[in-house]
Design an enzyme around this catalytic site. Sequence first.
Site, short mmCIF file in Angstrom:
data_model
loop_
_atom_site.label_atom_id
_atom_site.label_comp_id
_atom_site.label_asym_id
_atom_site.label_seq_id
_atom_site.Cartn_x
_atom_site.Cartn_y
_atom_site.Cartn_z
N LYS A 1 0.55 -1.09 -0.10
CA LYS A 1 -0.02 0.20 0.02
C LYS A 1 0.54 1.04 0.06
CE LYS A 1 -1.91 1.05 4.29
NZ LYS A 1 -1.54 2.45 4.56
N ASN A 2 2.11 1.54 0.92
CA ASN A 2 2.60 2.79 1.63
C ASN A 2 3.55 3.13 -0.35
OD1 ASN A 2 0.76 3.25 3.10
ND2 ASN A 2 2.72 2.34 4.83
N ARG B 1 -2.94 10.82 3.46
CA ARG B 1 -2.27 11.67 3.84
C ARG B 1 -1.60 11.56 2.96
NH1 ARG B 1 0.63 14.28 8.56
NH2 ARG B 1 3.03 13.85 7.75
N CYS C 1 -4.45 13.49 12.72
CA CYS C 1 -5.33 11.95 12.47
C CYS C 1 -5.17 11.92 13.85
CB CYS C 1 -4.55 11.30 11.42
SG CYS C 1 -3.05 10.02 11.57
N ARG D 1 1.52 14.38 13.08
CA ARG D 1 1.55 14.43 11.70
C ARG D 1 1.59 15.70 11.17
NH1 ARG D 1 -0.84 8.88 10.15
NH2 ARG D 1 1.21 9.16 8.36
N PRO D 2 2.65 16.29 11.74
CA PRO D 2 3.12 17.79 10.82
C PRO D 2 3.62 17.51 9.51
CG PRO D 2 4.38 17.63 12.70
CD PRO D 2 3.83 16.24 12.66
N ASP E 1 6.25 20.19 7.92
CA ASP E 1 6.91 20.87 7.91
C ASP E 1 8.44 20.27 7.00
OD1 ASP E 1 7.40 19.30 10.56
OD2 ASP E 1 8.31 20.19 11.60
N ASP F 1 3.85 0.55 12.44
CA ASP F 1 2.94 -0.38 12.11
C ASP F 1 2.52 -2.23 12.02
OD1 ASP F 1 2.86 2.16 10.53
OD2 ASP F 1 3.59 1.02 8.61
N ILE G 1 7.01 6.64 17.50
CA ILE G 1 7.32 6.89 15.96
C ILE G 1 6.20 8.13 16.67
CG2 ILE G 1 7.07 7.08 13.32
CD1 ILE G 1 9.54 5.27 14.60
N ARG H 1 -8.73 -0.48 4.88
CA ARG H 1 -7.25 0.61 4.04
C ARG H 1 -6.34 0.11 3.60
NH1 ARG H 1 -7.48 6.03 7.40
NH2 ARG H 1 -6.06 6.85 4.78
N1 EPU Z 1 6.87 14.14 11.18
C1 EPU Z 1 7.15 15.41 11.49
N2 EPU Z 1 7.44 16.18 10.19
C2 EPU Z 1 6.48 15.97 9.07
C3 EPU Z 1 6.94 14.91 9.15
C4 EPU Z 1 7.11 13.79 9.52
O1 EPU Z 1 7.41 15.76 12.62
O2 EPU Z 1 6.58 17.00 8.14
C5 EPU Z 1 6.90 12.91 12.13
C6 EPU Z 1 5.25 12.24 12.06
O3 EPU Z 1 4.81 13.55 13.05
C7 EPU Z 1 6.15 11.20 13.06
C8 EPU Z 1 7.30 10.56 12.02
O4 EPU Z 1 8.40 12.12 11.95
O5 EPU Z 1 6.65 11.33 13.52
C9 EPU Z 1 7.71 9.80 11.08
O6 EPU Z 1 6.87 10.17 10.01
P1 EPU Z 1 6.30 10.12 8.67
O7 EPU Z 1 6.64 11.20 7.73
O8 EPU Z 1 8.02 8.66 8.49
O9 EPU Z 1 5.42 8.45 8.35
P2 EPU Z 1 4.96 9.05 7.37
O10 EPU Z 1 5.70 9.16 5.84
O11 EPU Z 1 3.40 10.31 7.41
C10 EPU Z 1 4.59 6.39 6.77
C11 EPU Z 1 3.77 5.25 5.80
C12 EPU Z 1 3.11 4.95 7.78
C13 EPU Z 1 3.93 4.78 8.90
C14 EPU Z 1 5.62 6.07 8.54
C15 EPU Z 1 6.55 5.17 9.54
C16 EPU Z 1 2.42 6.01 3.81
C17 EPU Z 1 1.28 6.12 3.48
N3 EPU Z 1 2.65 5.83 5.63
O12 EPU Z 1 3.74 7.24 7.16
O13 EPU Z 1 1.88 4.38 7.45
O14 EPU Z 1 3.26 4.20 9.96
O15 EPU Z 1 5.55 5.54 7.62
O16 EPU Z 1 6.72 4.03 9.02
O17 EPU Z 1 3.43 5.47 3.52
C18 EPU Z 1 0.42 2.41 7.99
O18 EPU Z 1 0.13 2.48 6.70
O19 EPU Z 1 -0.74 2.42 8.89
C19 EPU Z 1 0.43 3.84 8.16
C20 EPU Z 1 0.39 4.74 9.11
#
Ligand code: EPU
Length: 430
Positions: free
Chosen positions: A22-23, A92, A116, A121-122, A124, A304, A326, A396
């Site tokens: 999925k991701n 997202r 969420c 989930r910022p 920045d 996850d 995380i 999902r």
């Molecule tokens: N973060 C920030 N600022 C940003 C981006 C991220 O502070 O601009 C923080 C997040 O708040 C979090 C950490 O960095 O605390 C890690 O977040 P990351 O950006 O790695 O996660 P993501 O890309 O939003 C993806 C997967 C998630 C999975 C995470 C971690 C997708 C669609 N989602 O999310 O998948 O948990 O990486 O591996 O690729 C799931 O499939 O159940 C799921 C939530």
Amino acid sequence: MNVFQISGGRQLVGTVDVGGSKNTALAIMSAVVLAPGKTVLTNVPNLSDTRIKANLLERFGAHVVWDGNTLEIDCSEMYQGEADEESVRAIRTSFYLLGPLMARIGHVTLPAPGGCKIGARPVDFHIKGLRALGADVALNGGEYVVSTKGLRGAEIYLDFPSAGATQHLMSTAVLAQGVTIIKNAAIEPEVTALASFLNRMGARVEGAGTSTITIMGVEKLNACEFRIPADRMQAGTYLLAGAITGGDVTVRGILPEEQTAVVNKLREAGADVDEGPDWVRASVSKRLKGINVKTMPHPGFPTDMQQPMAAVLCLAEGTSVVEETIYESRIGHIQELNRMGANIRSQGRTAMIEGVNGLRGAIVEASDLRAGAALVLAGLAAKGETTVKNIHFIDRGYEAFEKTLAELGAKIQRVHAPDLDGSMSNVDSE
Ligand code: EPU
């Protein structure tokens, strides 16, 4: 409207051919807009998230055709379309369209993604990175407006190795002029798969899978064909489903090295685990022991899998400590597992689990995708009937979940039950 009804207490035994990730699919579906022409993706999981993402692409001019798990996306004519707020907030990764669409058509407006259930989930890191690459980014009345007069390579340091920011910025930089270096990049397999896809389109990305990724900008990309690799989270979930029922499950068509963290924790808890070139088999013949689990960026224990693993540990002998590092609030499973007879105390992001001898069926409510998977696993092991509500969250991330589990011997069915509809909204934004 639909719920899962599970009659627990059956061992799961058999083999699962794991579907596409999925991701990875969601990340690649943002990058397809970079190339004019028809990209063909195979092994795409047909899930609510990928369908929403496909609909969003259509809003910006793409022509999308689904044929089973094959997805044709024709991005010959992209334009400044309008995305509906509900879709953007529901997934997202809609936000990760901003950079690639801007690189292709110069100017994009998208509603902000919002927080969420699993945490704030910022975005920045994304914004900082886009600006470094030469984008003007403004937040106007809840909408991001990004535009550029020409993207240029830059050195970008991520404060945390965010999978999403790495993917978004890597995809945006491939058409920038000059060299981009992303430091402290995420090394998740989904990042490596995206880099392979971009290179297949003609990009020059090096170092994906390490913490420094170098992108040499190219002038244009070509549409291509690409097979989405197997979903490591689905694979891990089925291994854990076998384990919680004292069963014997093999997951096939996967990369075993992507299961290292889950496999090692299962072994530490007392499961027998074998691995082959493209499969992992976990069997459990005696009660598992309590262990400690702490989520980390890859190759650490994946966040996850934290909730499904917690479900397994509810039945292990002794104490387990599960720490989520995380996300702030990936804890929606705890209260519901306790309703099934588990003994979990939570303190901030840490769950202290005292193993119990058995769980009992109950009516429980999924609060997000992986919490939902954890509740289904608990239901498979519980005595009696379990009803899991809000299964739209589970849809999902798991295609044909109940069918796959039933093939392993579970008694689970999807039932239309409007009276049991849950109170949770549709937004958990994986
Ligand atoms: N973060 C920030 N600022 C940003 C981006 C991220 O502070 O601009 C923080 C997040 O708040 C979090 C950490 O960095 O605390 C890690 O977040 P990351 O950006 O790695 O996660 P993501 O890309 O939003 C993806 C997967 C998630 C999975 C995470 C971690 C997708 C669609 N989602 O999310 O998948 O948990 O990486 O591996 O690729 C799931 O499939 O159940 C799921 C939530």
